[in-house]
Motif scaffolding. Structure first.
Motif, PDB file in Angstrom:
ATOM      1  N   TRP A   1       0.832  -1.204   0.000  1.00 11.86           N
ATOM      2  CA  TRP A   1       0.000   0.000   0.000  1.00 11.86           C
ATOM      3  C   TRP A   1       0.867   1.256   0.000  1.00 11.86           C
ATOM      4  CZ3 TRP A   1      -4.031   2.757  -0.919  1.00 11.86           C
ATOM      5  CH2 TRP A   1      -4.253   3.939  -0.231  1.00 11.86           C
ATOM      6  N   VAL A   2       1.908   1.275   0.812  1.00 12.51           N
ATOM      7  CA  VAL A   2       2.808   2.432   0.844  1.00 12.51           C
ATOM      8  C   VAL A   2       3.473   2.626  -0.515  1.00 12.51           C
ATOM      9  CG1 VAL A   2       4.950   3.330   1.845  1.00 12.51           C
ATOM     10  CG2 VAL A   2       3.205   2.321   3.326  1.00 12.51           C
ATOM     11  N   PHE A   3       3.891   1.530  -1.122  1.00 11.90           N
ATOM     12  CA  PHE A   3       4.520   1.617  -2.437  1.00 11.90           C
ATOM     13  C   PHE A   3       3.571   2.231  -3.464  1.00 11.90           C
ATOM     14  CE2 PHE A   3       5.268  -0.368  -6.621  1.00 11.90           C
ATOM     15  CZ  PHE A   3       6.545   0.104  -6.872  1.00 11.90           C
TER      16      PHE A   3
ATOM     17  N   VAL B   1       5.212   9.057 -14.120  1.00 12.27           N
ATOM     18  CA  VAL B   1       5.993  10.198 -13.636  1.00 12.27           C
ATOM     19  C   VAL B   1       6.911   9.801 -12.486  1.00 12.27           C
ATOM     20  CG1 VAL B   1       5.784  12.458 -12.507  1.00 12.27           C
ATOM     21  CG2 VAL B   1       4.308  11.877 -14.434  1.00 12.27           C
ATOM     22  N   THR B   2       6.503   8.827 -11.677  1.00 14.66           N
ATOM     23  CA  THR B   2       7.314   8.433 -10.515  1.00 14.66           C
ATOM     24  C   THR B   2       8.247   7.265 -10.808  1.00 14.66           C
ATOM     25  OG1 THR B   2       5.488   7.020  -9.757  1.00 14.66           O
ATOM     26  CG2 THR B   2       5.594   9.260  -8.873  1.00 14.66           C
TER      27      THR B   2
ATOM     28  N   LEU C   1      10.868  10.175  -3.411  1.00 12.83           N
ATOM     29  CA  LEU C   1       9.575  10.597  -2.875  1.00 12.83           C
ATOM     30  C   LEU C   1       9.327   9.991  -1.500  1.00 12.83           C
ATOM     31  CD1 LEU C   1       7.202  10.416  -5.976  1.00 12.83           C
ATOM     32  CD2 LEU C   1       7.700  12.449  -4.598  1.00 12.83           C
ATOM     33  N   PHE C   2       9.625   8.714  -1.364  1.00 15.04           N
ATOM     34  CA  PHE C   2       9.405   8.049  -0.077  1.00 15.04           C
ATOM     35  C   PHE C   2      10.219   8.721   1.024  1.00 15.04           C
ATOM     36  CE2 PHE C   2      10.703   4.834   3.049  1.00 15.04           C
ATOM     37  CZ  PHE C   2       9.455   4.435   3.525  1.00 15.04           C
ATOM     38  N   GLY C   3      11.484   9.018   0.756  1.00 15.16           N
ATOM     39  CA  GLY C   3      12.321   9.685   1.749  1.00 15.16           C
ATOM     40  C   GLY C   3      11.790  11.058   2.115  1.00 15.16           C
TER      41      GLY C   3
END
Length: 301
Positions: free
Chosen positions: A166-168, A194-195, A202-204
């Motif tokens: 889910w986080v991914f 785009v990602t 982005l996660f960091g």
């Protein structure tokens, strides 16, 4: 055009151009609008409760209407989504087009509303999956109960695994709102493109923001906790009543302190919403398949 890296993504909120005064107008408007919505919601529920008490002959009319009060949050949920859409659209127009502060309910906001509905479907699917996993490994009494208890670690690992997925997905689709405002069209699947190759950046960025907000609210809670303790101690010392603590809770100082706490939290959350939108906006601005965003006001007309 700034490169998409951790520093630029995390600090994008402070590296954007546009008319001055946007941030403080945004934060104040967010906080006071949220207060107004909460007051209106409280008065509506309170008015409904008093109306039921005054018109019903039943000894406990509120018990029979518990379904209404349980569904009340769901009834105002579309208003909450629109509230968030209005403010996210305002800050994304600032990030992407250099616009000044303006709140409205137009095309950008309604398209973001649809994006939120898609996010809501994702969240419902996630929680349903977790519920199915928990139900599949749970049991009643006897052997089935023992099997369910032994399967606890397995359930925990599965929940962690699905939460990681889910986080991914949440990070990969994070720029969906920014892309929707940028193109003036609903763009959800485009966020995946785009990602690509930008997940960890982005996660960091989001992880640092979450930790910073957690520490801020922790410090704010500690500060007001100390203030609350001092007001309570002073009230008890000045009261001859052994149960004087009940009166202290209704004292002006206590009410003002709690009011200031919530108001500061609302303002801080408005600031957090503005900062949180920055990494996604930079991802949209640095889309390799679109024109240069050196002139964002003209690039996506």
């Amino acid at each position: 055009m700034r490169d998409f890296n951790f520093s630029n993504a995390f600090m994008h909120f402070s590296r954007t151009d546009g008319p001055s005064g946007f941030v403080w107008k945004y934060v104040l408007s967010y906080g006071f609008t949220l207060v107004a919505l909460l007051i209106a919601y409280t008065f509506l529920l309170g008015g409904a409760a008093f109306a039921l008490l005054g018109q019903s002959a039943e000894p406990n009319p509120l018990v029979g209407s518990s379904g209404f009060f349980a569904l009340a949050p769901l009834l105002v949920f579309p208003i909450i989504l629109l509230f968030n859409a209005v403010f996210e659209a305002a800050c994304q127009r600032r990030y992407l087009r250099g616009d000044g502060f303006r709140l409205r309910l137009g095309g950008d906001e309604w398209r973001l509303f649809v994006v939120y509905i898609i996010w809501l479907a994702f969240m419902i699917g996630y929680y349903m999956l977790i519920a199915i996993i928990a139900a599949a490994f749970s049991g009643g009494e006897g052997p089935s109960f023992e099997a369910g208890r032994n399967a606890g670690p397995v359930v925990g690992l599965l929940i962690i695994a699905f939460s990681a997925v889910w986080v991914f997905l949440a990070v990969r689709f994070a720029p969906a709102g920014a892309l929707t405002v940028r193109d003036r069209a609903i763009r959800f699947r485009s966020a995946w493109r785009v990602t690509r190759g930008r997940f960890w950046t982005l996660f960091g960025s989001y992880l640092v923001l979450v930790v910073a907000v957690f520490l801020f609210y922790l410090l704010l809670t500690v500060a007001f906790g100390l203030l609350y303790s001092s007001l309570l101690a002073a009230g008890l010392a000045a009261s001859d009543n052994p149960n004087g603590s009940l009166g202290v809770f209704g004292s002006p100082g206590m009410l003002i302190s709690f009011g200031l706490l919530y108001l500061c939290c609302f303002f801080a959350y408005g600031w957090f919403v503005f900062v949180w939108a920055g990494p996604a906006a930079l991802a949209a601005r640095t889309d390799p398949e679109r024109a240069s965003m050196d002139n964002p006001a003209a690039a996506f007309q």
